[in-house]
Design a protein around this motif. Structure first.
Motif, PDB file in Angstrom:
ATOM      1  N   ALA A 117      33.920  46.728  31.310  1.00  0.00           N
ATOM      2  CA  ALA A 117      35.497  45.480  31.197  1.00  0.00           C
ATOM      3  C   ALA A 117      35.731  45.287  32.038  1.00  0.00           C
ATOM      4  CB  ALA A 117      36.412  46.549  30.312  1.00  0.00           C
ATOM      5  N   THR A 118      35.199  46.424  33.318  1.00  0.00           N
ATOM      6  CA  THR A 118      36.006  46.572  34.958  1.00  0.00           C
ATOM      7  C   THR A 118      34.789  45.303  35.493  1.00  0.00           C
ATOM      8  OG1 THR A 118      36.163  49.313  34.503  1.00  0.00           O
ATOM      9  CG2 THR A 118      35.939  48.455  36.843  1.00  0.00           C
ATOM     10  N   TYR A 119      33.284  45.876  35.656  1.00  0.00           N
ATOM     11  CA  TYR A 119      32.337  44.516  35.903  1.00  0.00           C
ATOM     12  C   TYR A 119      33.036  43.716  36.139  1.00  0.00           C
ATOM     13  CZ  TYR A 119      28.020  42.494  37.257  1.00  0.00           C
ATOM     14  OH  TYR A 119      27.209  42.038  37.231  1.00  0.00           O
ATOM     15  N   ALA A 171      34.573  38.016  37.674  1.00  0.00           N
ATOM     16  CA  ALA A 171      35.460  37.055  37.395  1.00  0.00           C
ATOM     17  C   ALA A 171      36.259  36.702  39.098  1.00  0.00           C
ATOM     18  CB  ALA A 171      36.538  37.354  36.799  1.00  0.00           C
ATOM     19  N   GLN A 172      37.143  37.626  39.155  1.00  0.00           N
ATOM     20  CA  GLN A 172      37.931  37.989  40.043  1.00  0.00           C
ATOM     21  C   GLN A 172      36.443  38.088  42.207  1.00  0.00           C
ATOM     22  OE1 GLN A 172      39.146  42.248  41.060  1.00  0.00           O
ATOM     23  NE2 GLN A 172      40.649  42.035  39.549  1.00  0.00           N
ATOM     24  N   THR A 173      35.343  37.669  41.794  1.00  0.00           N
ATOM     25  CA  THR A 173      34.653  37.136  42.894  1.00  0.00           C
ATOM     26  C   THR A 173      33.828  36.097  42.907  1.00  0.00           C
ATOM     27  OG1 THR A 173      33.227  40.048  42.893  1.00  0.00           O
ATOM     28  CG2 THR A 173      32.333  37.557  44.352  1.00  0.00           C
ATOM     29  N   ARG A 174      34.584  35.689  41.477  1.00  0.00           N
ATOM     30  CA  ARG A 174      34.063  33.777  41.276  1.00  0.00           C
ATOM     31  C   ARG A 174      35.409  33.574  41.698  1.00  0.00           C
ATOM     32  NH1 ARG A 174      31.186  33.827  35.735  1.00  0.00           N
ATOM     33  NH2 ARG A 174      28.905  34.988  36.076  1.00  0.00           N
ATOM     34  N   ILE A 175      36.728  33.986  41.896  1.00  0.00           N
ATOM     35  CA  ILE A 175      38.107  33.311  41.562  1.00  0.00           C
ATOM     36  C   ILE A 175      37.647  33.529  43.514  1.00  0.00           C
ATOM     37  CG2 ILE A 175      39.885  32.834  42.450  1.00  0.00           C
ATOM     38  CD1 ILE A 175      40.038  34.117  38.856  1.00  0.00           C
ATOM     39  N   ALA A 176      37.699  34.365  43.751  1.00  0.00           N
ATOM     40  CA  ALA A 176      37.896  34.248  45.702  1.00  0.00           C
ATOM     41  C   ALA A 176      36.206  33.855  46.283  1.00  0.00           C
ATOM     42  CB  ALA A 176      37.625  35.861  45.864  1.00  0.00           C
ATOM     43  N   GLU A 177      35.368  33.659  46.042  1.00  0.00           N
ATOM     44  CA  GLU A 177      34.420  32.807  46.369  1.00  0.00           C
ATOM     45  C   GLU A 177      34.789  31.065  46.117  1.00  0.00           C
ATOM     46  OE1 GLU A 177      30.180  33.301  43.730  1.00  0.00           O
ATOM     47  OE2 GLU A 177      30.030  35.021  45.800  1.00  0.00           O
TER      48      GLU A 177
END
Length: 266
Positions: free
Chosen positions: A142-144, A149-155
């Motif tokens: 779940a953490t991964y 998802a956060q990394t994709r949004i930030a990118e």
């Protein structure tokens, strides 16, 4: 050659390791490890069941031998009561042999029982570890997933993703080509205007016609300047007539003498 081969092997291993690291999904690895632990737990439980089955068989054999031993003891008593000491001795001899077998089986039974207890305890401990690993596995997954998802949004917002990079490069190339074409078109216009480059369309003017056009344009400017000076010299009425009639003079009476206009030299 040995050094070259070692270097090639190191490069190959480094690239393979990088490719594997890029292709590896931690969630899949965790699920695979959990599956392996479940298989190990199943093997331990199967071992406990096998030991328990062997123990049960020994217990059945012990019951049978003890039943035969009791029967031989009864036969010996009956033979002795009937005065057949020889039969009683034979029955007791067989009973003694069975007792030896019973003793051996009891030792094996105790050994199997101890092994069964050990395997049962190991299975319980392994079950607890598997349950704990399952909880930890789900938490890590779940953490991964959330971090991914956060990394994709930030990118996507920062524009550092591969798609945004490709779009930026395409825009840059389009702007460069546009500027190049504009510069080329301006350079060709300048060359055509200066006569350094011939216009094959037949629409361009030669140098004589260009000079005549330039002189004619200057003459028109001089004529317009003279007209403005004449209007200013004629006073306010002339200016008003020029404004109302578009610069045309009013018709004069035939009896009046024509007025002389001042001459302006060029």
């Amino acid at each position: 050659m040995s050094g070259v081969m070692k270097r090639m092997g190191m490069i190959f291993r480094a690239k393979a390791n990088k490719a594997l690291d890029r292709a590896e999904d931690p969630r899949e690895t965790l699920d695979y490890s959990y599956q392996k632990q479940l298989e190990l737990l199943q093997k331990v439980r199967r071992g406990v069941a096998d030991v328990a089955t062997s123990r049960k068989r020994l217990e059945l054999q012990l019951n049978q031998l003890q039943g035969q031993s009791s029967k031989l003891e009864d036969q010996g008593r009956k033979a002795l009561a009937l005065g057949r000491e020889d039969l009683a001795r034979e029955a007791l001899s067989r009973r003694a042999a069975l007792q030896q077998q019973v003793s051996d089986l009891e030792v094996q039974h105790q050994t199997l029982q101890g092994e069964e207890e050990k395997l049962t305890l190991a299975a319980q401990r392994l079950q607890a570890k598997v349950d704990a690993f399952r909880t930890k596995k789900e938490t890590i997954k779940a953490t991964y997933t959330a971090a991914q998802a956060q990394t994709r949004i930030a990118e996507s917002f920062s524009g550092i993703s591969e798609e945004m990079s490709d779009v930026g490069l395409a825009i840059q190339r389009a702007e460069d080509k546009t500027a190049q074409l504009q510069a080329r078109a301006g350079a060709i216009d300048e060359l055509l205007a200066s006569g350094a480059l011939d216009d094959q369309s037949g629409l361009a003017k030669d140098d004589i016609q260009a000079e005549l056009d330039r002189l004619s344009g200057g003459t028109d400017v001089e004529l317009e300047l003279q007209r403005m000076k004449a209007e200013l010299a004629g006073g306010p009425s002339a200016q008003q007539q020029a404004l109302e009639g578009g610069g045309a003079a009013a018709p004069q009476d035939s009896t009046q003498q024509p007025q002389s206009h001042p001459r302006f030299e060029k």
